[in-house]
Design a protein around this motif. Structure first.
Motif, PDB file in Angstrom:
ATOM      1  N   SER A  21      16.782  27.082 -12.885  1.00 12.18           N
ATOM      2  CA  SER A  21      17.619  25.851 -12.815  1.00 12.18           C
ATOM      3  C   SER A  21      16.492  24.770 -12.492  1.00 12.18           C
ATOM      4  CB  SER A  21      18.326  25.881 -11.547  1.00 12.18           C
ATOM      5  OG  SER A  21      19.054  24.704 -11.252  1.00 12.18           O
ATOM      6  N   ASP A  59      29.412  21.208 -11.094  1.00 11.10           N
ATOM      7  CA  ASP A  59      30.582  21.497 -10.568  1.00 11.10           C
ATOM      8  C   ASP A  59      30.653  20.750  -8.812  1.00 11.10           C
ATOM      9  OD1 ASP A  59      31.622  22.296 -12.837  1.00 11.10           O
ATOM     10  OD2 ASP A  59      31.505  24.451 -11.972  1.00 11.10           O
ATOM     11  N   GLU A  75      35.041  19.300 -12.083  1.00  8.96           N
ATOM     12  CA  GLU A  75      34.681  20.460 -12.759  1.00  8.96           C
ATOM     13  C   GLU A  75      34.696  20.020 -14.217  1.00  8.96           C
ATOM     14  OE1 GLU A  75      35.745  24.896 -11.978  1.00  8.96           O
ATOM     15  OE2 GLU A  75      37.276  24.091 -12.779  1.00  8.96           O
ATOM     16  N   ASP A  76      33.949  20.418 -15.040  1.00  6.05           N
ATOM     17  CA  ASP A  76      33.591  19.954 -16.487  1.00  6.05           C
ATOM     18  C   ASP A  76      33.903  18.730 -16.599  1.00  6.05           C
ATOM     19  OD1 ASP A  76      33.321  22.880 -17.057  1.00  6.05           O
ATOM     20  OD2 ASP A  76      35.447  23.120 -17.099  1.00  6.05           O
ATOM     21  N   THR A 124      26.886  22.729  -7.594  1.00  7.38           N
ATOM     22  CA  THR A 124      26.237  23.941  -8.584  1.00  7.38           C
ATOM     23  C   THR A 124      26.159  23.475 -10.073  1.00  7.38           C
ATOM     24  OG1 THR A 124      26.506  26.263  -9.000  1.00  7.38           O
ATOM     25  CG2 THR A 124      28.602  25.192  -8.885  1.00  7.38           C
ATOM     26  N   ASP A 125      25.057  24.106 -10.627  1.00 12.18           N
ATOM     27  CA  ASP A 125      24.834  23.832 -12.147  1.00 12.18           C
ATOM     28  C   ASP A 125      25.314  25.374 -12.892  1.00 12.18           C
ATOM     29  OD1 ASP A 125      22.879  25.321 -11.287  1.00 12.18           O
ATOM     30  OD2 ASP A 125      21.196  23.834 -12.197  1.00 12.18           O
ATOM     31  N   GLY A 126      25.746  26.214 -11.976  1.00  8.44           N
ATOM     32  CA  GLY A 126      25.938  27.455 -12.879  1.00  8.44           C
ATOM     33  C   GLY A 126      24.857  28.623 -12.144  1.00  8.44           C
ATOM     34  N   ASN A 129      22.841  26.199  -6.406  1.00 11.13           N
ATOM     35  CA  ASN A 129      23.864  25.661  -5.643  1.00 11.13           C
ATOM     36  C   ASN A 129      23.403  25.328  -4.585  1.00 11.13           C
ATOM     37  OD1 ASN A 129      24.627  27.835  -3.352  1.00 11.13           O
ATOM     38  ND2 ASN A 129      24.535  29.030  -5.221  1.00 11.13           N
TER      39      ASN A 129
END
Length: 241
Positions: A21, A59, A75-76, A124-126, A129
């Motif tokens: 990340s 998110d 989100e998204d 978080t970016d996936g 976090n």
């Protein structure tokens, strides 16, 4: 054959390396001091990513006790009002412009006493976090206390001090004409209404003599206290200030 085997092994090792990340080393920070506000006001719950970086593609979730029931969820690249806690629907907002600078602060409108609590800000970016916390205290300054006389046949006359619309529970202090604290001679009851606000009723017995009593209903907030004063003449005529 040997060279092809080594090449295949190298590819396998590379495929097992974790995704990296760009946010590594960043943290999410809330407020280190409680925020104090009053019902009906609007407030911004502070939260940001440091060092500063864009959160537009992340998110961002604000929640209290339950992670899966968000106060606000981004989100998204959109706000997910369909999963938002119904108590907060229509009262929260994030600034997309500020998200570009890593500002995750939540705008909370029309505060209620029930909004008091600790809020978590999670981003978080996936892969990466971070989470910060901010405490909000919503306090209500109640009504000016009213003093009346309650005299029941066969019982000692007493004064009644009433005030309503407080949160949290206030302190009631009785003083006589010399400024002496006579609260220990009183009794106080507290009731809560459907909105979570408290009403206080305090009683103090008086003797058949001229005196002046004051009833102070005090909040632990920086806003003013409410106080009422009553003069009892020897004939039990009342004069309220």
């Amino acid at each position: 054959m040997k060279m092809r085997f080594m090449g295949r092994t190298c590819l396998i090792v590379l495929s097992l390396l974790p995704a990296v990340s760009t946010q590594e080393g960043s943290t999410v920070i809330g407020s280190d001091q409680p925020l104090i506000a009053f019902p009906g006001e609007d407030i911004i719950l502070p939260c940001h990513i440091t060092p500063s970086l864009s959160a537009v593609d992340m998110d961002v979730r604000w929640f209290r006790e339950k992670f899966k029931i968000p106060v606000h969820l981004y989100e998204d690249r959109s706000d997910r009002t369909d999963v938002q806690d119904s108590d907060y629907r229509g009262r929260t907002a994030l600034s997309i412009v500020r998200l570009e600078d890593g500002i995750l602060s939540l705008n909370l409108r029309n505060l209620r006493p029930s909004d008091s609590g600790v809020y978590s800000c999670y981003a978080t970016d996936g892969v990466w976090n971070g989470q910060g916390k901010t405490e909000l205290i919503v306090r209500a300054l109640g009504t000016q206390p009213s003093i009346s006389m309650d005299s029941t046949q066969g019982e000692q006359t007493r004064l009644v001090c009433r005030s309503e619309g407080w949160d949290p529970e206030p302190e009631v202090i009785w003083r006589d004409r010399d400024g002496n604290d006579v609260t220990s001679l009183s009794s106080t009851t507290v009731q809560r209404d459907s909105q979570g606000l408290r009403s206080v009723i305090s009683y103090i017995k008086i003797k058949q003599q001229s005196n002046v009593f004051s009833c102070l209903v005090r909040s632990k907030t920086p806003k003013p206290d409410w106080e009422s004063k009553i003069h009892i003449s020897s004939e039990y005529h009342m004069f309220v200030d």
